[in-house]
Design an enzyme around this catalytic site. Sequence first.
Site, PDB file in Angstrom:
ATOM      1  N   HIS A  94       0.823  -1.214   0.000  1.00 40.90           N
ATOM      2  CA  HIS A  94       0.000   0.000   0.000  1.00 40.90           C
ATOM      3  C   HIS A  94       0.854   1.260   0.000  1.00 40.90           C
ATOM      4  O   HIS A  94       0.366   2.341   0.305  1.00 40.90           O
ATOM      5  CB  HIS A  94      -0.918   0.016   1.228  1.00 40.90           C
ATOM      6  CG  HIS A  94      -1.721  -1.215   1.411  1.00 40.90           C
ATOM      7  ND1 HIS A  94      -2.599  -1.653   0.451  1.00 40.90           N
ATOM      8  CD2 HIS A  94      -1.788  -2.116   2.422  1.00 40.90           C
ATOM      9  CE1 HIS A  94      -3.172  -2.774   0.866  1.00 40.90           C
ATOM     10  NE2 HIS A  94      -2.694  -3.084   2.054  1.00 40.90           N
ATOM     11  N   HIS A 123      -7.147  -4.460  -1.147  1.00 36.48           N
ATOM     12  CA  HIS A 123      -6.495  -5.753  -1.355  1.00 36.48           C
ATOM     13  C   HIS A 123      -7.080  -6.504  -2.546  1.00 36.48           C
ATOM     14  O   HIS A 123      -6.874  -7.694  -2.700  1.00 36.48           O
ATOM     15  CB  HIS A 123      -6.655  -6.650  -0.130  1.00 36.48           C
ATOM     16  CG  HIS A 123      -6.201  -6.012   1.135  1.00 36.48           C
ATOM     17  ND1 HIS A 123      -7.058  -5.370   1.980  1.00 36.48           N
ATOM     18  CD2 HIS A 123      -4.962  -5.914   1.678  1.00 36.48           C
ATOM     19  CE1 HIS A 123      -6.369  -4.900   3.023  1.00 36.48           C
ATOM     20  NE2 HIS A 123      -5.110  -5.205   2.856  1.00 36.48           N
TER      21      HIS A 123
END
Lengths: 332, 332
Positions: A56, A219
Amino acid sequence: MKKLINDVEKVVLDSLTGVQAAHPELRVDLENRIVFRGGTPRQGKVGVISGGGSGHEPLHGGYVGTGMLDAAIAGEVFTSPTPDQILEATRGVDAGAGVLHIVKNYTGDVMNFEMAAELAAVETGVRVEAVIVDDDVAVQDSLYTAGRRGVGLTVLLEKIVGAAAEEGLDLDAVTALAKEVNARGRSMGMALTSCTVPAAGQPTFELGEDEMELGIGIHGEPGRKRVPLASAAAVAKDLVEPILADLDFTSGPAIVMVNGMGGTPQLELYILYSEVAKLLKDAGVTVARNLVGNYITSLEMAGASVTILRADEEMLRLWDAPVNTPGLRWGA
Amino acid sequence: MKKLINDVEKVVLDSLTGVQAAHPELRVDLENRIVFRGGTPRQGKVGVISGGGSGHEPLHGGYVGTGMLDAAIAGEVFTSPTPDQILEATRGVDAGAGVLHIVKNYTGDVMNFEMAAELAAVETGVRVEAVIVDDDVAVQDSLYTAGRRGVGLTVLLEKIVGAAAEEGLDLDAVTALAKEVNARGRSMGMALTSCTVPAAGQPTFELGEDEMELGIGIHGEPGRKRVPLASAAAVAKDLVEPILADLDFTSGPAIVMVNGMGGTPQLELYILYSEVAKLLKDAGVTVARNLVGNYITSLEMAGASVTILRADEEMLRLWDAPVNTPGLRWGA
């Protein structure tokens, strides 16, 4: 799978080695996969840490430094760090004033941060408080969470709360502020493409050439619905309306982030921001501050998310305070 | 083609509209597609401008502001701006001290900036100097250029030269510095995937699942050679060795940029940086400053480039000077 890596097993380690080489002002604990601010712990200061799965970036390691995080713990890609890692970071930043854990609401993260907090209390007597970030209006429960997911608001919260801790607020005050920021912020995202987790070697999901996924998390977990590809104006509406419906926005300034998921050009993010700004103007929302760029990503996923924080004047002041991290830097 | 846009014909205009909404400290001339620094022209200050095709964001519009550019002119995607646009920007930043044009070495850009400089001299008496950036060691001539292409060094040059102009250097001194920076910097890039120009609607080139392209430019134009997909360590070697072979690097500090082409995650860029740093250490090169991220992109292309500038102490000082732009910000 086409990636600039050496070994799928060593992606996180190799990347942290690069962070260490690029940022001598930080201290990278390669064994425990922790990025520490230099000079940590700081006497009298509440330690503010976060962490979670890798993939991320710049979240979370890119937000370590003056005015933001004291440490960030890196799990494997899209996988929570272990309680031992989190405990090590908690110990490493505590200088007697206690430690705040900023935890995105994913089952593994919540469990492991809780376990680390208990271990810290028992083994070392460190006082730990936690804020669970759960800003995603797309779904209540998903494959990864019970309740809302924690997404883009995490960036804004780390900045504001980090500034407050830098100014010397105590643990109770820092925790209360963190919970207040979380209560006032919402996000929603969408994807044009999937990403590929290195260890998996293939895309997490498949989207047709004329499809996009609304309400995607960070995700590649399923979103609200799969719909035909639409214009930036329509996408802006799809993301902003559910946020405003959920956020009591009668007045006051907003901090707005249009965030790229990793594979969307800045050119497109500004097009989306233009549409988001129009919608907010029509809704009577004053945008006081904004971010447009890649701040919380899903590897190379193409797509974007919108985060809106109903700020107060104190939050704006803390937003403007100096910050010096690899991912956010101003006034310092 | 999956993009967050409204209309392929309006991509640049819509994006600049977003820049205008996001950055009230800038002044965006939507008609002429120019991003101006607020409060321009500034009495006594040499105007520093650049521009070129869009699709490389944050370059150039993201580098307008205190300590960097006074204006950036946006052409269509991968297409030079017109002489009229450049003339308008030149006029807009001149306050009597003259204007420096920073031009990447592509045939269209060079021609149109030259024409604008002539028009400026004749019509308005503005004194214009130019620096042609030609740092790409990959090829001597390409589809787009005569001589080396101008790529990543442009970012470093705009920062250093912008700082010098901010401090009040005159046009001759600013121009000489720009030429010196250009002489001391080299770049090379590679691609894992192509990008898709919105108006074309399909990828500029095709690469097999096990191939990468070495020596790619910033428009998807052909590189040095197409080779099998390799590790980050091997890619670092492929990029760094030709640069060092071309750059007389007997001593002195370097400013190093590992740049993403738009679709490569930050996680991977740090892996590449780690390998680049090792190679430079082995070669005896001291990295004094670095940048790791998306600074000059090719839309959503996956890939990366390495830029190395053999800096002197004065260049390092100017590098560290305050800068406040959407794309680079520190000390301000």
